[in-house]
Write a protein that holds these residues in place. Structure first.
Motif, PDB file in Angstrom:
ATOM      1  N   ASP A  73       2.696   0.341   1.664  1.00  0.00           N
ATOM      2  CA  ASP A  73       1.970   0.441   2.930  1.00  0.00           C
ATOM      3  C   ASP A  73       2.556   1.600   3.735  1.00  0.00           C
ATOM      4  OD1 ASP A  73       0.532  -1.865   2.340  1.00  0.00           O
ATOM      5  OD2 ASP A  73       1.557  -3.128   3.824  1.00  0.00           O
ATOM      6  N   GLU A  98      -1.305   0.811   6.894  1.00  0.00           N
ATOM      7  CA  GLU A  98      -2.431   1.406   6.169  1.00  0.00           C
ATOM      8  C   GLU A  98      -2.189   1.086   4.711  1.00  0.00           C
ATOM      9  OE1 GLU A  98      -3.390   5.602   7.472  1.00  0.00           O
ATOM     10  OE2 GLU A  98      -1.440   5.275   8.456  1.00  0.00           O
ATOM     11  N   ARG A  99      -3.175   0.458   4.068  1.00  0.00           N
ATOM     12  CA  ARG A  99      -2.988   0.040   2.677  1.00  0.00           C
ATOM     13  C   ARG A  99      -4.246   0.280   1.861  1.00  0.00           C
ATOM     14  NH1 ARG A  99      -1.963  -6.043   4.760  1.00  0.00           N
ATOM     15  NH2 ARG A  99       0.080  -5.138   4.810  1.00  0.00           N
ATOM     16  N   ASN A 100      -4.091   0.121   0.548  1.00  0.00           N
ATOM     17  CA  ASN A 100      -5.181   0.231  -0.409  1.00  0.00           C
ATOM     18  C   ASN A 100      -5.832   1.617  -0.345  1.00  0.00           C
ATOM     19  OD1 ASN A 100      -7.159  -0.203  -2.266  1.00  0.00           O
ATOM     20  ND2 ASN A 100      -8.155  -1.870  -1.164  1.00  0.00           N
ATOM     21  N   TYR A 101      -5.173   2.578  -0.978  1.00  0.00           N
ATOM     22  CA  TYR A 101      -5.627   3.962  -0.914  1.00  0.00           C
ATOM     23  C   TYR A 101      -7.030   4.167  -1.461  1.00  0.00           C
ATOM     24  CZ  TYR A 101      -0.652   4.629  -0.086  1.00  0.00           C
ATOM     25  OH  TYR A 101       0.614   4.536   0.410  1.00  0.00           O
ATOM     26  N   PRO A 104      -9.301   2.379   1.776  1.00  0.00           N
ATOM     27  CA  PRO A 104      -8.316   2.237   2.852  1.00  0.00           C
ATOM     28  C   PRO A 104      -8.700   1.201   3.902  1.00  0.00           C
ATOM     29  CG  PRO A 104      -8.793   4.542   2.425  1.00  0.00           C
ATOM     30  CD  PRO A 104      -9.784   3.741   1.641  1.00  0.00           C
TER      31      PRO A 104
END
Length: 131
Positions: A73, A98-101, A104
């Motif tokens: 993250d 901010e996560r999950n590229y 997002p």
């Protein structure tokens, strides 16, 4: 659990950091103590600027963990002064991840309020300078 779709605040973070595997607890989440340490550092920045010198954490007035933080993250900590006394500065810190590229998402993970006291070179309290 539903996740609110948020965006980062439209201002500069006091601190931005990415947790690493060494920061994990036995359940695979980032240690709460790691988050608390980052909050303390982020909150001290505006307090030091206002005090124009050294400060020490005198109290953690509130601390709420809303969501876990994960390795990878991008953790952004936003700090603002909410109260100024004769020797102390109280700071509110909001923490977003901010996560999950690939898809997002921004989530608010923590919010806290801490009070710092201005200290002199010998560790004693000192009066804050005029603004």
């Amino acid at each position: 659990m539903t996740v609110d779709r948020l965006t980062l605040p439209d201002r500069q973070p006091a601190l931005r950091v990415v947790p690493m595997p060494a920061d994990l607890n036995q359940n695979g989440d980032v240690f709460g103590g790691w988050v608390m340490a980052q909050v303390d550092v982020a909150g001290a920045i505006p307090a030091m600027r206002r005090a124009r010198g050294r400060v020490a954490t005198v109290s953690v007035n509130s601390f709420l963990f809303k969501q876990p933080v994960s390795v990878g993250d991008i953790v952004s900590l936003f700090a603002e002064i909410v109260r100024v006394g004769n020797t102390s500065v109280t700071v509110r810190v909001e923490v977003f991840a901010e996560r999950n590229y690939a898809h997002p998402v921004v989530v608010k993970v923590t919010e806290a309020e801490l009070t710092y006291v201005a200290i002199d070179d010998h560790g004693g309290k000192r009066t804050l300078p005029a603004q």
